[in-house]
Design a protein around this motif. Structure first.
Motif, PDB file in Angstrom:
ATOM      1  N   PHE A   1      10.672   6.509  -0.158  1.00 22.14           N
ATOM      2  CA  PHE A   1      10.010   7.234   0.928  1.00 22.14           C
ATOM      3  C   PHE A   1      11.014   7.914   1.848  1.00 22.14           C
TER       4      PHE A   1
ATOM      5  N   THR B   1      -2.798   8.179   3.071  1.00 20.75           N
ATOM      6  CA  THR B   1      -2.250   6.895   3.487  1.00 20.75           C
ATOM      7  C   THR B   1      -2.286   5.927   2.304  1.00 20.75           C
TER       8      THR B   1
ATOM      9  N   ALA C   1       2.468   0.036   0.205  1.00 24.91           N
ATOM     10  CA  ALA C   1       3.482   0.989  -0.258  1.00 24.91           C
ATOM     11  C   ALA C   1       4.843   0.345  -0.455  1.00 24.91           C
ATOM     12  N   GLU C   2       5.066  -0.837   0.101  1.00 24.16           N
ATOM     13  CA  GLU C   2       6.384  -1.474  -0.017  1.00 24.16           C
ATOM     14  C   GLU C   2       6.715  -1.877  -1.449  1.00 24.16           C
TER      15      GLU C   2
ATOM     16  N   ASP D   1       1.408   0.007   5.104  1.00 23.22           N
ATOM     17  CA  ASP D   1       0.821   1.315   4.826  1.00 23.22           C
ATOM     18  C   ASP D   1       1.881   2.394   5.047  1.00 23.22           C
ATOM     19  N   ARG D   2       1.752   3.470   4.273  1.00 25.81           N
ATOM     20  CA  ARG D   2       2.654   4.611   4.456  1.00 25.81           C
ATOM     21  C   ARG D   2       1.816   5.881   4.436  1.00 25.81           C
TER      22      ARG D   2
END
Length: 415
Positions: free
Chosen positions: A406, A391, A395-396, A2-3
């Protein structure tokens, strides 16, 4: 992974990774050379690594000559019978025709979402060109065995231009001449990039209105030295960040590039942003944004960036070309509608080729990337204008095209 992206303003200068489309084409052309080519300004995202695995599997010898430079000794001599294309659609459609030049069977193997993407359009033309193809229902894995010869063949170009690119780069090495007829060609700027790459390596290809290509056979690719320009698809995300949340300058992106995603500058101006450019950089500056209309049929990779732009604009923006989005890393049209809806932005798909986006207040919340690198970047850019933290799950996946995205976005945040 998660980001979480908090809202905020940005200002600064960034250099996006190299164009992975140009990089993969240049690696393929280097494989087809007899000598050693040197490629500079390479970025090693997942898709470029897939292309590197492919050229090594097909016989190229590769050695680094610097942090972002490679020397590639060409030679089409497969070292095994597997061609691992990873999750790269371009690598699949590009290297399958090149593998079809070989007299040994080669098995094209993919991973992840690529196993569900349509590849059946390659089979009839390859067979017409003398290639033996074993396949299962139009999806990977395939097995091909050449040699591919020249001739006259028709290809459906309505789903993707990538297979046409593969044929255009492979057929100059076939024994005979080829006339390639293309029906309903889309993403024609990508075909311009293919012709440009071939010309850099001394290969002649003639075309008429993207409908007919004449490819003389028995040509030789000449080893060369080439600098790969920056990726306009990645630049588009950064420029939209500037237009919606501050000011961003993007370098190593020539305005005269053949990359179709230069068209993002047109969309930015239509939306009311200030756009300033010189020979090698572009700056986007925030201004009051208004709804805009834009046809992205020939640059479908812009849709996620345009969604972030439209979400921050006042009124209802209209985007054309959504039929091109069904077979990307996700169904991007549905992914945009679903995820922006979670952020309070109304996205409609009134017919198969149109998307409308009503800009307004962007809420914070939890969203999913759908495993799609461009969706993850789009949602991160939209988050800059949100009322709260956004969020992004999974996200990777940005590693497919822009591993440092990012970190770069965070580096220009105003604190």
């Amino acid at each position: 992974m998660d980001r979480s992206i908090p809202p905020g303003r940005v200002a600064g200068t960034l250099t996006p990774p190299c164009s992975k489309s140009y990089a993969q084409r240049a690696l393929a052309a280097s494989l087809l050379c007899d000598g050693v080519s040197t490629l500079h300004n390479l970025g090693f995202c997942d898709d470029t690594r897939s292309a590197l695995r492919c050229i090594r599997a097909l016989g190229a010898r590769v050695r680094p000559t610097g942090d972002a430079s490679l020397a590639v000794e060409g030679g089409l001599h497969p070292v095994g019978r597997r061609l691992p294309v990873g999750e790269s659609g371009l690598a699949t459609r590009l290297f399958t025709p090149i593998a079809s030049l070989c007299t040994e069977p080669v098995r094209i193997e993919g991973e992840g979402t690529l196993l569900h993407r349509p590849m059946g359009m390659m089979v009839p033309p390859l067979r017409q060109l003398g290639v033996r193809v074993k396949e299962r229902g139009g999806h990977l894995p395939f097995e091909v065995c050449g040699p591919m010869h020249g001739g006259e063949v028709t290809v459906d170009g309505s789903v993707s231009s990538q297979f046409v690119t593969g044929l255009l780069l492979a057929l100059p090495r076939a024994a005979g001449d080829t006339t390639l007829h293309v029906r309903d060609a889309v993403s024609t700027p990508y075909l311009d990039m293919t012709l440009d790459t071939a010309a850099h390596f001394g290969v002649e290809i003639f075309q008429r209105d993207y409908e007919e290509f004449y490819i003389p056979g028995a040509q030789r690719y000449c080893a060369t030295e080439l600098h790969i320009e920056g990726d306009w698809s990645a630049a588009a995300m950064l420029l939209v960040a500037g237009a919606t949340a501050g000011e961003v300058t993007v370098t190593n992106v020539p305005m005269l590039s053949k990359q179709g995603d230069t068209a993002v500058c047109t969309a930015l101006v239509r939306a009311g942003a200030a756009v300033i450019n010189d020979a090698r950089s572009v700056t986007a500056v925030r201004r009051p944004l208004r709804a805009f209309e834009f046809d992205a049929t020939h640059c479908p990779d812009l849709f996620p960036a345009l969604a972030a732009l439209a979400a921050a604009a006042e009124g209802v923006s209209i985007l054309h070309g959504t039929s091109r989005l069904r077979h990307k890393e996700s169904d991007r049209a549905e992914a945009i509608r679903e995820e922006y809806g979670r952020l309070g932005i109304e996205v409609d798909l009134p017919d198969e080729d149109v998307m409308t986006i009503r800009g307004g207040v962007i809420r914070g919340g939890r969203v999913h990337s759908h495993g799609d690198h461009r969706m993850a970047m789009s949602l991160a850019v939209a988050a800059l204008r949100a009322e709260g933290v956004v969020t992004i799950e999974d996200a990777e996946c940005v590693a497919k095209s822009y591993p440092e995205f990012f970190e770069d976005l965070e580096s220009i945040r105003i604190r």
